[in-house]
Write a protein that holds these residues in place. Structure first.
Motif, short mmCIF file in Angstrom:
data_model
loop_
_atom_site.label_atom_id
_atom_site.label_comp_id
_atom_site.label_asym_id
_atom_site.label_seq_id
_atom_site.Cartn_x
_atom_site.Cartn_y
_atom_site.Cartn_z
N TYR A 208 0.83 -1.22 0.00
CA TYR A 208 0.00 0.00 0.00
C TYR A 208 0.86 1.26 0.00
CZ TYR A 208 -4.33 -2.54 0.24
OH TYR A 208 -5.39 -3.34 -0.07
N ARG A 211 1.96 1.84 -3.48
CA ARG A 211 0.83 2.27 -4.30
C ARG A 211 0.50 3.73 -4.06
NH1 ARG A 211 -4.41 -1.56 -4.06
NH2 ARG A 211 -3.06 -2.95 -5.22
N TRP A 212 0.70 4.17 -2.81
CA TRP A 212 0.35 5.55 -2.46
C TRP A 212 1.55 6.49 -2.52
CZ3 TRP A 212 -2.46 3.31 2.42
CH2 TRP A 212 -3.67 2.72 2.01
N ASP A 305 -6.18 2.42 5.72
CA ASP A 305 -7.23 3.09 4.96
C ASP A 305 -7.72 4.37 5.64
OD1 ASP A 305 -9.29 2.85 2.75
OD2 ASP A 305 -10.62 2.91 4.48
N LEU A 309 -3.54 6.49 4.67
CA LEU A 309 -3.89 7.09 3.38
C LEU A 309 -4.29 8.57 3.54
CD1 LEU A 309 -4.48 7.03 0.33
CD2 LEU A 309 -6.67 5.93 0.84
N GLN A 321 -6.05 7.80 -4.21
CA GLN A 321 -6.80 6.58 -4.54
C GLN A 321 -8.24 6.94 -4.80
OE1 GLN A 321 -5.83 2.76 -2.65
NE2 GLN A 321 -7.88 2.79 -1.85
#
Lengths: 398, 398
Positions: A208, A211-212, A305, A309, A321
């Protein structure tokens, strides 16, 4: 004494309190760096990008054909064609070719005849600018190509290069320190001794964070040794923008994270009324945010999450996202304790009557419930659940 | 003679004809490779992954508390508490700790008293399995964790590592050869001589190919030299899975791609009734797909979207990009020639009455129309446009 800290703070309050402390501590004052544009794909702009030259910077043919002087074609008609001489009255051009000085229109091949070598017959007068891309058609000089805080798409990179922006000022990627702890754990890459479990949350964090657009530093797994854990955190504060300690957040014997945060800085939240993820620790030390992340994989995921994020999105100042939702009919009743936000993983089924959401049975300890989930249903704290057949909003996860 | 080829084949027919030829030539028979699981994030599984050991592989405490023998606690009541001896009748456990042989239940801390060191007072009988994660709770041994052709998410990587899959058989990334051509072009990194334009489509290709899990090889820009272009294509056929030549696809003087494809193999389609992107070339040579991609950036983008992405998705056997749509009301009329699919870039506005789609004015030559687009409206060939106020389906691009 330690138990007193594990409270049940509402999720929104925990987020507000932590992010507000971080804001005050300057944690979202992202620094920038200048890098070659060709390497900036998916990075986030720190400042607006402007066209350093117009695009196109000279006039170009918009069609395959011949470039002419429009006024010279005046009077050309189907019954009175005009014969033009190559390299005198016209030059042949392909789409994209620059239009030489003097010429101001392009007649497309389809509208021409070539009666003999070196001549072209034109049957219709051209107008100035016909089939010509004017200077700055795509971007006039000085025009904003991208605002600050924009993720660089392929077309954005192409436009920056085309307009003379060969380097870009982008937000520096935040460095995130990840410390896995637990005497019962062992690296999954090593043989698993009796009574130990493979540590797998590191893979969740790594994926993650990449991805971020964050840069994770993975510390090797530590046993539950207070001094060792404290030393690892303390020595990493300066170099990192966010520290994640996993786990050591509950009320068990070996829950050191809260004490270490209190010693090094300020404990802001311990315990959030959400499930999974209740025994969460949020703190701030030497101006750096520290999160004690509960160890169950779904709890880890919820904290990523709901806290990591949003932290990264505040740092970058843009969304990282998509959060697409669908309305679905609930296939069976979902229970949720009053006063607690419940994160329910659901499988989605598309039917002629619309989406059906099937709640997944898995507990917070099961990665399978995350892998099989198509979406997430968030039951707010003021509800004791959702009824079978109820229409609910489901966030897509895939 | 060359002109005859530039036909107007319907988009669906062009896709069907090319993909069917590729299917027959074995272009979608993807090969696999075995790589360490920790490096497999975002890769695509070639075969199903099964649990090599159950997860968890031994029983574990699901709560912080004490592990006991359930039958030994029979009869414990609030008014008749049972005193248990540490390390004889119970051991203290934290969430996640393995449950030693003999013990079969965990009593949580909240339900206990500790009247003196070395004792615990239990006020309620435990049942076997209480607060214990059974072996295989997440994945029983042999259970399918992931089907073949699945993109590896962070939670999938974690589950593979946890179940003993330290290496994974994934689909080999397709190698894509990108050849930019054009005498009027020059690398954007070099000074731009008079009468030349910076070549920027390479950045479009590079970004999308990386996003879609392909491995691009970028050939340096070539002038419109037939022999050079042919040599570059011919010598790259063996090493690559897909070849993209940009541009050289129209009817101009220097449109070599069709001739080269015919010499090296089979020209399948030249000209598709879509806009932008009409002068597209699709071929097959020595078993390798070749695409002659039109040079206007939006045309390039349409070919990436309509041919390259579907090629890669067929190669991988799974979706590589979400295709989320919304229904929006069209702010103004859109014209589209009958018999041609029109790709209209739109800006989306969210209002109380729902989504409004504003068609963007930009031509095929303008990157700005792609950068500003939130969505794509595809007007099918049987329609001459869409009326103002009409409800249309818009695919989200951001």
């Amino acid at each position: 004494m330690k138990r007193a800290y594990l409270e049940k703070m509402p999720l929104a309050q925990a987020q507000a309190r932590w992010f507000s402390a971080l804001e005050q501590a300057g944690c979202f004052d992202a620094r920038s760096e200048t890098i070659p544009t060709a390497e900036a794909f998916e990075r986030i702009t720190a400042v607006a990008v402007h066209a350093l030259r117009p695009v196109p910077h000279v006039r170009a043919a918009a069609m395959d054909g011949i470039a002419v002087r429009a006024d010279q074609t005046a009077g050309a008609r189907l019954d009175q064609p005009l014969v033009l001489r190559k390299d005198v009255d016209f030059v042949q051009v392909d789409t994209g070719d620059p239009i030489s000085q003097g010429f101001d229109a392009v007649i497309m091949l389809e509208d021409l005849d070539f009666p003999s070598p070196g001549t072209a017959e034109c049957r219709k007068a051209a107008f100035p600018g016909q089939n010509v891309r004017p200077v700055g058609e795509d971007f006039p000089k000085g025009q904003t190509i991208l605002p600050a805080r924009t993720r660089l798409s392929p077309e954005a990179i192409a436009a920056c290069l085309g307009s003379g922006n060969l380097a870009l000022e982008v937000i520096r990627r935040p460095k995130v320190f990840v410390l896995p702890t637990g005497a019962e754990l062992v690296s999954p890459l090593e043989p698993i001794p009796a009574g130990k479990y493979p540590e797998t949350n590191t893979a969740l964090f790594a994926g993650y964070l990449k991805r971020w657009q964050a840069l994770p530093t993975m510390h090797p797994l530590l046993e539950d040794d207070y001094a060792q854990i404290r030393r690892a955190i303390e020595s990493s504060l300066q170099e990192h923008d966010l520290l994640l300690v996993n786990a050591g957040t509950s009320k068990g014997r070996e829950d050191f994270t809260t004490s270490i945060i209190e010693e090094l800085g300020q404990l802001i939240v311990h315990g959030v009324s959400m499930h999974p993820g209740h025994p969460l620790v949020l703190g701030l030390a030497q101006g750096k945010p520290i999160v004690g992340v509960p160890g169950y994989p779904v709890a880890t995921w919820v904290v990523l999450d709901q806290f990591v994020l949003p932290f990264l999105e505040r740092y970058y100042g843009c969304a990282l996202q998509p959060r697409t939702t669908v309305v679905a009919r609930l296939a069976r009743r979902v229970h949720s304790p009053l006063g607690e936000v419940e994160f329910v993983r659901v499988r989605l089924e598309q039917t002629e009557e619309g989406w059906i959401a099937h709640p997944l049975a898995g507990k917070a300890s099961t990665l399978s419930s995350l892998i099989h989930a198509d979406g997430l249903l968030v039951v707010p704290e003021e509800l004791g659940g959702c009824a079978q057949g109820e229409l609910v909003e489901v966030r897509l996860l895939k």
